[in-house]
Every structure is written in structure tokens, then in C-alpha cells.
Design an enzyme around this catalytic site. Structure first.
Site, PDB file in Angstrom:
ATOM      1  N   LYS A 261       0.760  -1.270   0.063  1.00  0.00           N
ATOM      2  CA  LYS A 261       0.226  -0.101  -0.065  1.00  0.00           C
ATOM      3  C   LYS A 261       0.808   1.297  -0.048  1.00  0.00           C
ATOM      4  O   LYS A 261       0.617   2.308  -0.637  1.00  0.00           O
ATOM      5  CB  LYS A 261      -0.913   0.089   1.214  1.00  0.00           C
ATOM      6  CG  LYS A 261      -2.188  -0.902   1.177  1.00  0.00           C
ATOM      7  CD  LYS A 261      -3.074  -0.919   2.225  1.00  0.00           C
ATOM      8  CE  LYS A 261      -4.293  -1.738   1.898  1.00  0.00           C
ATOM      9  NZ  LYS A 261      -5.173  -1.827   2.822  1.00  0.00           N
TER      10      LYS A 261
ATOM     11  N   LYS B 145      -4.940 -10.363  -7.060  1.00  0.00           N
ATOM     12  CA  LYS B 145      -6.314 -10.561  -6.744  1.00  0.00           C
ATOM     13  C   LYS B 145      -7.364  -9.425  -7.091  1.00  0.00           C
ATOM     14  O   LYS B 145      -6.609  -8.410  -7.093  1.00  0.00           O
ATOM     15  CB  LYS B 145      -6.012 -10.631  -5.168  1.00  0.00           C
ATOM     16  CG  LYS B 145      -5.798  -9.180  -4.478  1.00  0.00           C
ATOM     17  CD  LYS B 145      -6.112  -9.282  -2.911  1.00  0.00           C
ATOM     18  CE  LYS B 145      -6.143  -7.894  -2.374  1.00  0.00           C
ATOM     19  NZ  LYS B 145      -6.396  -7.604  -1.171  1.00  0.00           N
TER      20      LYS B 145
ATOM     21  N   LYS C  10      -9.959  -3.131  -5.251  1.00  0.00           N
ATOM     22  CA  LYS C  10     -10.422  -1.581  -5.680  1.00  0.00           C
ATOM     23  C   LYS C  10      -8.950  -1.143  -6.141  1.00  0.00           C
ATOM     24  O   LYS C  10      -9.349  -0.397  -7.328  1.00  0.00           O
ATOM     25  CB  LYS C  10     -10.727  -0.805  -4.444  1.00  0.00           C
ATOM     26  CG  LYS C  10     -12.162  -1.028  -4.208  1.00  0.00           C
ATOM     27  CD  LYS C  10     -13.068  -0.042  -4.947  1.00  0.00           C
ATOM     28  CE  LYS C  10     -14.323  -0.576  -4.775  1.00  0.00           C
ATOM     29  NZ  LYS C  10     -15.565  -0.331  -5.223  1.00  0.00           N
TER      30      LYS C  10
HETATM   31  P1  ADP Z   1      -9.876  -4.270   0.132  1.00  0.00           P
HETATM   32  O1  ADP Z   1      -9.137  -5.509   0.236  1.00  0.00           O
HETATM   33  O2  ADP Z   1     -10.518  -4.541  -1.236  1.00  0.00           O
HETATM   34  O3  ADP Z   1      -9.199  -2.914   0.218  1.00  0.00           O
HETATM   35  P2  ADP Z   1     -10.947  -4.476   2.544  1.00  0.00           P
HETATM   36  O4  ADP Z   1      -9.512  -4.393   3.031  1.00  0.00           O
HETATM   37  O5  ADP Z   1     -11.932  -3.839   3.334  1.00  0.00           O
HETATM   38  O6  ADP Z   1     -11.102  -4.525   1.110  1.00  0.00           O
HETATM   39  O7  ADP Z   1     -11.185  -6.217   2.905  1.00  0.00           O
HETATM   40  C1  ADP Z   1     -12.602  -6.685   3.513  1.00  0.00           C
HETATM   41  C2  ADP Z   1     -12.421  -8.280   3.411  1.00  0.00           C
HETATM   42  O8  ADP Z   1     -12.351  -8.712   2.239  1.00  0.00           O
HETATM   43  C3  ADP Z   1     -10.954  -8.746   4.026  1.00  0.00           C
HETATM   44  O9  ADP Z   1     -11.460  -9.951   4.892  1.00  0.00           O
HETATM   45  C4  ADP Z   1     -10.364  -9.132   2.986  1.00  0.00           C
HETATM   46  O10 ADP Z   1      -9.613 -10.216   3.199  1.00  0.00           O
HETATM   47  C5  ADP Z   1     -11.499  -9.611   1.949  1.00  0.00           C
HETATM   48  N1  ADP Z   1     -10.975  -9.536   0.542  1.00  0.00           N
HETATM   49  C6  ADP Z   1     -10.552  -8.368  -0.080  1.00  0.00           C
HETATM   50  N2  ADP Z   1     -10.317  -8.673  -1.351  1.00  0.00           N
HETATM   51  C7  ADP Z   1     -10.368 -10.070  -1.549  1.00  0.00           C
HETATM   52  C8  ADP Z   1     -10.216 -10.906  -2.520  1.00  0.00           C
HETATM   53  N3  ADP Z   1      -9.841 -10.372  -3.823  1.00  0.00           N
HETATM   54  N4  ADP Z   1     -10.611 -12.383  -2.264  1.00  0.00           N
HETATM   55  C9  ADP Z   1     -11.067 -12.780  -1.278  1.00  0.00           C
HETATM   56  N5  ADP Z   1     -11.161 -11.903  -0.053  1.00  0.00           N
HETATM   57  C10 ADP Z   1     -10.871 -10.650  -0.233  1.00  0.00           C
HETATM   58 NA    NA Z   2      -8.071  -6.226   2.364  1.00  0.00          NA
END
Ligand code: ADP
Ligand code: NA
Length: 330
Positions: A114, A197, A200
Site C-alpha cells: 500500500k 487478486k 479496488k
Molecule cells: P480491500 O482488500 O478491497 O481493500 P478490505 O481490506 O476492506 O477491502 O477487505 C475486506 C475483506 O475482504 C477482508 O476480509 C479481505 O481479506 C477480503 N478480501 C478483499 N479482497 C479479496 C479478494 N480478492 N478475495 C477474497 N477476499 C478478499
Molecule cells: Na484487504
């Protein structure tokens, strides 16, 4: 309650949840509220580790809660709240900062990813210590299990280390939690680049499925997903990442075992799989969008439900914090 306890959180920054958030995390939250003593929160304190517009943040926090309700969370069956409504998170976060080694925090790969994206000079100290705040989030509730996506495994490992360290130094205080990560959906990949993966920040627009997007656009993304030059529909994440990603999504959304799907599509081309999955997706996102909007249209209900959630959460968090302070001589 003698049920095992789960806790998890999701950031409000995203606006719409994406398919990875839903399949990797939120869907398990919904299932676990039936069998576990479940605490779920929208982690707005984590969102401010990067710059936020105040009005947008407030709206996104509400939007996140509305989506969690639309996904099936039931405030009668779980404790649903907003992180900043419970001040103990920041308080225990500080304690955990003082227990974490600088080198230990430096090894967190999510910070490396990040901060690299932002430029090292612009990354905040808050972004650096965000995994430590996450440790506090989990330990405050004495959670036994933490349902998350694969990308969070390292942070749960840190949580375990710090819980054990504290318990060793000051006496048994924290439950040492275990990650709860499902094999098929722990990592959902970008539909255009199955090596990355879905997220966003890293996904291409065509590879990212936002749940609140126009269902027609979502169907189109699924139909144009990247697969491979082979023709066999088989779950093999290493050799066939694109197809395996689609099978994992399909399997979870319909509750059909992957093996059954492989059998169903034997002798058929990728087109058939994609067309069917596109339809499954449309059937899922259409009511999801409607329900989310219904919750957003009733902000008073939303606010009163969050106030009750914060009160329930605080009762548990305050007890853990008081004990922690006491153990440390504070
Ligand atoms: P992001 O990873 O998109 O910034 P968050 O950090 O808020 O979103 O993640 C929220 C939840 O979604 C976490 O438990 C994270 O592990 C899960 N998550 C995010 N992206 C993925 C993905 N591509 N596949 C599976 N789980 C995911
Ligand atoms: Na995440």
C-alpha cells in the site's frame, strides 16, 4: 453465550463492495451469525490511514452498513457496529503499538504494497501501524475465529503473536484467535488478470466486479473474463487460474460443489460456463442492489441500529480494556 466468538471488519472506503469482499469475507459472516457469537464492524478508523473527504467517509460508512444488511446480516443475530463508535479500539491500539516490534511491523506485506502505491513519503504512520490496530480490534472481543480473505492471514498471525506475548508477560488476558479462511473463496482474482487478486486499487475496471454496478455491465464482465487456450473446465488454480476463479465464484454463489460443476460442464466450452455464471451473478446482484437502496432510504433505522450495536460492542470491549489496563499497571 457459550458459542465460539467471531469478529471481522470491512473498510467503508470502497463505496460498493466488490465480489472479493463478498465471497472472501461477508458471505462467511452471514453464515457464521447462525452458529457463532458474532461481532462485525465497519472499520472507519482504518479508512483514515489514507486521506478521506469527511462527507464521503460518512456516506460510505452508511453505505457499507446498508450493504452488510443487504447481504444478510441481521442485527438480532449479530452485533453490527462502526469501529469509531467504540473508543476502546483506539485505546487498546495504543497498548498494542507499545508491544509490537518496529521490525515486526515492518514485515507486514500489506503496508509494503500500500505504501509503495502511495509513495513512501506520503504514507502515514497510521497506515504503517494499521495491522496493530487490527490486532486490538480482534483482541478486544476475545474472538476465537476471524473470517477474512487470504490477504489477511499475516495480520491474524501478528494478532496471535501479540496475544501470546501479552499473556506471557502479564498473565492470561486475551483469547488467541485463529483465521477462518475458505479454500475456494479465500482469494478471488481479477477477471481480466487471474494472477492479481480482485481489489479496488489493483484491479482493472473490467476485471473488478462491484456489487452495486449495473447488473448488465457485471454480466458483460463475466462473459468477457480471461480464461486460457485450453478447453477443459477443471478446477486447477495453478494451471488454470482464470477458469478456477470462475468455478470458485460459481460454486459459492450457487452452493454447488466444484466437482459437480466440473461434471455438469464436461464436454462444453468456456462460453457455456461464462454465460451461466453471468446469469447467476445477475440474479445475485439485482436484489442486493435493491435491498441496499432500501436500507439507505431509511437513515433513522440505520442510525438507531448502529447505536444499539455500539452499545453491545462497548460492553465487551470496555471489560477487556479495563482488565488490560489493570494488568499493565495503568
Ligand atoms: P480491500 O482488500 O478491497 O481493500 P478490505 O481490506 O476492506 O477491502 O477487505 C475486506 C475483506 O475482504 C477482508 O476480509 C479481505 O481479506 C477480503 N478480501 C478483499 N479482497 C479479496 C479478494 N480478492 N478475495 C477474497 N477476499 C478478499
Ligand atoms: Na484487504
Amino acid at each position: 453465550s457459550d458459542r465460539p466468538r467471531v469478529l471481522s471488519g470491512i473498510q467503508p472506503t470502497a463505496g460498493s463492495f466488490h465480489l472479493g469482499n463478498y465471497l472472501g469475507a461477508v458471505r462467511q459472516w452471514v453464515a457464521l451469525q447462525e452458529s457463532h457469537d458474532a461481532f462485525y464492524m465497519v472499520v472507519d478508523l482504518h479508512a483514515i490511514t489514507v486521506p478521506q473527504d469527511p462527507a464521503e467517509l460518512r456516506a460510505n460508512t452508511r453505505l457499507a452498513v446498508a450493504q452488510l444488511l443487504a447481504a444478510g446480516l441481521d442485527p438480532e443475530r449479530c452485533t453490527l457496529f462502526v469501529q469509531s463508535h467504540v473508543p476502546e479500539h483506539a485505546q487498546l491500539g495504543w497498548i498494542m503499538n507499545c508491544l509490537t516490534g518496529f521490525g515486526e511491523a515492518s514485515r507486514m506485506t500489506q503496508f509494503k504494497d500500500k505504501s509503495a502505491k502511495q509513495g513512501a513519503d506520503r504514507a502515514t504512520v497510521g497506515l504503517f501501524t494499521y495491522p496493530v490496530l487490527q490486532v486490538a480490534d480482534i483482541l478486544l472481543y476475545q474472538a476465537d475465529q476471524v473470517p477474512v480473505g487470504e490477504d489477511q492471514r499475516q495480520h491474524i498471525e501478528l494478532t496471535r503473536d501479540l496475544a501470546e506475548r501479552f499473556n506471557g508477560r502479564y498473565g492470561q488476558t486475551f483469547t488467541v484467535p485463529a483465521p477462518y479462511i475458505l479454500k475456494e473463496t479465500g482469494k478471488i482474482f481479477d477477471l481480466q488478470d487471474p494472477a492479481v487478486k480482485m481489489s479496488k486499487s489493483a484491479s482493472t475496471p473490467k476485471g473488478l466486479v462491484n456489487l452495486l454496478d449495473d447488473p448488465k455491465a457485471t454480466a458483460k464482465k463475466v462473459r468477457s473474463a480471461v480464461t486460457d487456450t485450453d478447453t477443459v473446465i477443471r478446477f486447477d488454480p495453478e494451471k488454470k487460474p482464470g477458469v478456477s476463479n470462475l468455478l470458485g465464484i460459481y460454486s459459492t454463489l450457487t452452493g454447488t460443489a466444484v466437482a459437480d460443476l466440473e461434471q455438469k460442464y464436461e464436454g462444453q466450452g468456456y462460453g457455456a460456463l461464462k454465460t451461466d455464471l453471468a446469469e447467476v451473478m445477475v440474479e445475485f446482484v439485482t436484489p442486493f442492489r435493491t435491498r441496499t437502496q432500501e436500507y439507505l432510504d431509511d437513515p433513522e433505522t440505520l442510525d438507531s441500529l448502529l447505536a444499539k450495536g455500539a452499545e453491545k460492542a462497548r460492553a465487551v470491549a470496555a471489560e477487556t480494556l479495563a482488565q488490560t489496563y489493570d494488568r499493565m499497571g495503568l
